[in-house]
Motif scaffolding. Sequence first.
Motif, PDB file in Angstrom:
ATOM      1  N   SER A  83       0.853  -1.591  -0.001  1.00 52.06           N
ATOM      2  CA  SER A  83      -0.279   0.352  -0.382  1.00 52.06           C
ATOM      3  C   SER A  83       0.773   1.680  -0.320  1.00 52.06           C
ATOM      4  N   GLN A  84       2.030   0.840  -0.637  1.00 49.89           N
ATOM      5  CA  GLN A  84       3.562   2.678  -0.260  1.00 49.89           C
ATOM      6  C   GLN A  84       2.435   3.282  -1.628  1.00 49.89           C
ATOM      7  N   GLY A  85       1.973   3.304  -2.822  1.00 48.71           N
ATOM      8  CA  GLY A  85       0.941   4.066  -3.809  1.00 48.71           C
ATOM      9  C   GLY A  85       0.055   3.866  -2.812  1.00 48.71           C
ATOM     10  N   SER A  86      -0.905   3.887  -2.135  1.00 45.72           N
ATOM     11  CA  SER A  86      -2.113   3.692  -1.404  1.00 45.72           C
ATOM     12  C   SER A  86      -2.286   4.525  -0.562  1.00 45.72           C
ATOM     13  N   THR A  87      -0.749   5.396  -0.132  1.00 45.65           N
ATOM     14  CA  THR A  87      -0.720   6.616   1.307  1.00 45.65           C
ATOM     15  C   THR A  87      -1.316   8.308   0.644  1.00 45.65           C
ATOM     16  N   PHE A  88      -1.750   8.395   1.874  1.00 48.84           N
ATOM     17  CA  PHE A  88      -2.964   9.988   1.490  1.00 48.84           C
ATOM     18  C   PHE A  88      -2.174  10.572   2.428  1.00 48.84           C
ATOM     19  N   VAL A  89      -2.190  11.609   2.411  1.00 49.59           N
ATOM     20  CA  VAL A  89      -2.503  13.270   3.554  1.00 49.59           C
ATOM     21  C   VAL A  89      -3.422  14.394   2.653  1.00 49.59           C
ATOM     22  N   ASP A  90      -4.259  13.596   3.859  1.00 47.93           N
ATOM     23  CA  ASP A  90      -5.979  14.693   3.663  1.00 47.93           C
ATOM     24  C   ASP A  90      -6.625  14.469   2.449  1.00 47.93           C
ATOM     25  N   GLY A  91      -6.490  12.912   1.456  1.00 45.44           N
ATOM     26  CA  GLY A  91      -7.384  12.450   0.990  1.00 45.44           C
ATOM     27  C   GLY A  91      -6.620  12.620  -0.943  1.00 45.44           C
ATOM     28  N   VAL A  92      -4.429  13.769  -0.384  1.00 46.51           N
ATOM     29  CA  VAL A  92      -4.552  13.903  -1.920  1.00 46.51           C
ATOM     30  C   VAL A  92      -3.287  12.698  -1.291  1.00 46.51           C
ATOM     31  N   ARG A  93      -3.298  11.782  -3.023  1.00 48.64           N
ATOM     32  CA  ARG A  93      -1.770  10.322  -2.924  1.00 48.64           C
ATOM     33  C   ARG A  93      -0.662  11.454  -2.932  1.00 48.64           C
ATOM     34  N   ASP A  94       0.380  10.681  -1.437  1.00 47.23           N
ATOM     35  CA  ASP A  94       1.795  10.727  -1.416  1.00 47.23           C
ATOM     36  C   ASP A  94       2.390   9.619  -1.437  1.00 47.23           C
ATOM     37  N   VAL A  95       2.956   9.531  -3.128  1.00 45.77           N
ATOM     38  CA  VAL A  95       3.576   8.253  -3.686  1.00 45.77           C
ATOM     39  C   VAL A  95       4.312   8.194  -3.252  1.00 45.77           C
ATOM     40  N   ALA A  96       5.917   9.333  -3.120  1.00 48.33           N
ATOM     41  CA  ALA A  96       6.952   8.715  -2.354  1.00 48.33           C
ATOM     42  C   ALA A  96       7.092   8.180  -1.751  1.00 48.33           C
ATOM     43  N   ALA A  97       8.673   7.465  -1.582  1.00 49.38           N
ATOM     44  CA  ALA A  97       9.428   7.454  -1.464  1.00 49.38           C
ATOM     45  C   ALA A  97       9.741   7.852   0.431  1.00 49.38           C
ATOM     46  N   GLN A  98       9.543   7.857   1.161  1.00 53.20           N
ATOM     47  CA  GLN A  98       9.304   9.110   2.518  1.00 53.20           C
ATOM     48  C   GLN A  98       8.924   7.795   3.559  1.00 53.20           C
ATOM     49  N   THR A  99       9.931   8.691   5.111  1.00 52.66           N
ATOM     50  CA  THR A  99       9.096   7.961   6.328  1.00 52.66           C
ATOM     51  C   THR A  99       8.630   9.338   6.892  1.00 52.66           C
ATOM     52  N   ARG A 100       7.494   9.196   7.231  1.00 51.93           N
ATOM     53  CA  ARG A 100       6.451   9.890   7.336  1.00 51.93           C
ATOM     54  C   ARG A 100       6.435  10.347   8.717  1.00 51.93           C
ATOM     55  N   GLU A 101       6.529  11.277   9.109  1.00 53.18           N
ATOM     56  CA  GLU A 101       6.611  11.543  10.685  1.00 53.18           C
ATOM     57  C   GLU A 101       5.287  12.182  11.526  1.00 53.18           C
ATOM     58  N   VAL A 102       4.617  12.489  12.771  1.00 55.46           N
ATOM     59  CA  VAL A 102       3.369  12.618  12.947  1.00 55.46           C
ATOM     60  C   VAL A 102       3.531  13.292  13.415  1.00 55.46           C
ATOM     61  N   PHE A 103       3.983  14.388  13.861  1.00 53.62           N
ATOM     62  CA  PHE A 103       4.029  15.535  14.674  1.00 53.62           C
ATOM     63  C   PHE A 103       2.282  16.636  14.002  1.00 53.62           C
ATOM     64  N   ALA A 104       2.464  16.139  12.755  1.00 57.30           N
ATOM     65  CA  ALA A 104       1.022  17.208  12.601  1.00 57.30           C
ATOM     66  C   ALA A 104      -0.157  16.324  11.719  1.00 57.30           C
ATOM     67  N   THR A 105      -0.038  15.081  12.374  1.00 63.41           N
ATOM     68  CA  THR A 105      -1.270  14.120  12.144  1.00 63.41           C
ATOM     69  C   THR A 105      -2.433  14.484  13.585  1.00 63.41           C
TER      70      THR A 105
END
Length: 851
Positions: free
Chosen positions: A136-158
Amino acid sequence: MKRSSTAAQPGRAPAFLALACVGFIASAPIAHAAGPDTAPADASDDDKAAQDRTAQDRNEQIIVTGERGEELQGPKATARVVNTPRSVVVLPAQVIEQTGSASLADALRTVPGITFGAAEGGNPIGDRPFIRGFDSQGSTFVDGVRDVAAQTREVFATEQVQIVRGSDSTLGGRGSAGGSINIISKLPQETDFIRATGSYGTDDYKRVTLDVNRKLTDTIGFRVAAMWHDQDFAERDAIWARRWGVAPSLTLGLGTDTRLTLSYYYLESHELPDSGIPFLYTIGNAPGTGEIWTTPALGDITTAGGTKGHVSRDTFYGLKSRDFRDATTNQVTMRVEHDFGTVTLRNTSRFTRNDQSYIFLLPDDSQGNVYGTAATNPTTGPAGTRGDVLTGGYVWRRGNTRYGYTDALTNQTDLYGTFDTGSVKHSFAVGAEFSFEKARRGAFVSASGSTVSPRCNAATIARYYCTSLFNPNPNDPWVNYSSDTSTVQTPIVKGLPSSETQNEAETMSVYGFDSITLMPSLILNLGLRYDHFKSKVTPPIVAPATTSFSLERTDDLINWQAGLVFKPTANTSLYASYATAATPPNSLLGEGQEPNSLGTTNTAAALALLDSLKVEKTKSYEVGAKANLFDEQLALSVAAFQTDTDNARTTGPDGNIEFIGSRRIRGIEATFNGNITKWLTVFGGYTHLDPKIVDGGFTALTAPAVVVGGATIQPAKTVLVQSVTTGRQATQTAKDSFTLWADVKPIERLSFGGGAFYSGRQFGGYADNRSATQNAAGVATVNPATKVLSRTIPGYWRFDARMSYKVTDNIDLSVNVNNLTNETYFTQVYSSHYASIAPGRSAFATVGVKF
């Protein structure tokens, strides 16, 4: 589909004007601990009455999935969770905070049924979650907008994380075979507050966060979240991570019918990445016969040469002088909304840029150098002269490298709300999306022994290309040379622009959803989506060519979903649903494991393959039940499902690429989330999967040439046999997983939290030793396998604990202990080479201040 071969200036990014988008998710309503009460269209009088709680109750309790504080947030959330005919998990900010999660991966490990995959290229280090057995790497969204890039996401603004399980390309577009993840950002609210935390712990753990919300005027709200993080890792030698981020946002028209929200997100990360532990055996040197399971080389090991040693959990095979990972994320969003009574028009525009560079140590075992291939080392001939090491006990420090960026420009327009047609109530959403994505990547020029075979000999050991299995030194004085055999030292540099690969994609989509309340006890949920997906790859220029070319393909995707909900009571439901997903070629733009790429050559055969590429199709069947109990404070759900995937790319029986691969995932899920009493809160669930590779295609064996008297009677011949993966458990997926986080408040200011997390055995890949021979007449014979090797990591239990004390109304103290029993376990498994190991026991204390 169109293909083209066009001249291009190497390294020049083509101009683009594409509006992009994706606003999404789910029929998964959002739950917050603050915000106005707005009952959705499908709420009954009993539902609305359940919202009459006091402010004190809200402050004392975690608001769960069933609470309607923000039910209609998100254009496609056309129904409450209890009335949504699919499996949905909403992970609230309180659980993220209580569990001490500092990254998205940390937070998702509290959700049953999610595992994480490892890789060697594309995305070997970043987030790669698997939902119901699907990447599901390519099925990750931020506020409904696809976020396809390879990255390690934080949660401070979640604010929270929504997980929708099952095929859902109708909701999010391409991909989403097993489900989607949507991260909800912290945006301005109508209540002023300041929340700051500071944490310090073992292994030099330091973290500071800030969350400030201010209502500047009656209609203008401002919020900023910020974070600074620095840590080593318990019982992992040399590993460290540092990052900082800030996320300001401004809303004009807060609380009015017309709103404009501007937000920005920035995250900068630097780390020495953790490469884990290599596997002990390959198919060529695994002792014994029959089914053989190889696990990472941890603990007491005896090599093929008889050397005994111990590999401890803190063993790190990387090099401080070479390995690194640097990444940044810049994200700018503008959202405009206007309410027309019960209908809202929203437009969201976003530009995102992700940059990443790394040299990732991959502890490679591909030539059997870990266990060894011989009892003694050669002493004569070229092998003796080179000092080849065949007896094992060494790890090749393979350096995987990448640098590059991913840009995405997105725009989405949604019209959503409610209306009635007689006695029938509709909660609808229609919209359109336009997006442009571009990913460009290259590799660093670095020598690490890749041209030497066998990998480990006296020279490669002297250059630290190979290191001891038992006692590696991350401080080895490694230097880079212009080649594996050169003595000329040279800095590590980026490859030429002409050596870079560029992927681009354009998407145009339209969709519609309707949750139709036919009667108070019967709801019909429908969704339909059309995507026009155009993808292009511009490969590197390979000498003697002087100009580049591009390969293009266009796919038209139609996906739909349908579900029927029966409500015995206002707060319970029974449902059945069907949904589809479509994953077109080049869906990940090279930012992850891309099993169905467009290719990188323009030969006649490659272009014919490009013409024949197919979209991978997935369909899900699901039945389930949901209930909101205890005055909407506890949400329960159970589901049974089957997901089938067809058209997977694999080798056919004639040796050509065909689209015959298939998988089947069956399972059951149960989740719980909320307050059992005012003093006991729980979150978690159980998932059982039967993940099966139904058809893995074929594998090519080579029958050697037949030579008689120096003359070749029969040339070498390729023989196709059914893949060893057929009928086996799908990789990087656990059959059973269980999570429980509980928080107990025995007295008003004191609370105790605890977590129990179980994940079953996972498999990375399979291999066997079948071989083929032929006689003088050219008749080929397949010799059956005497052994089948499975690369696997064992299941594990992990326990966490937390204690919190509220010193005053504005100050609280807490202590978290993770991996309480110091369990040694692995979190990710790759198809070959290595598995990622988890840190040991760690603890940190946090001081929180709020106003």
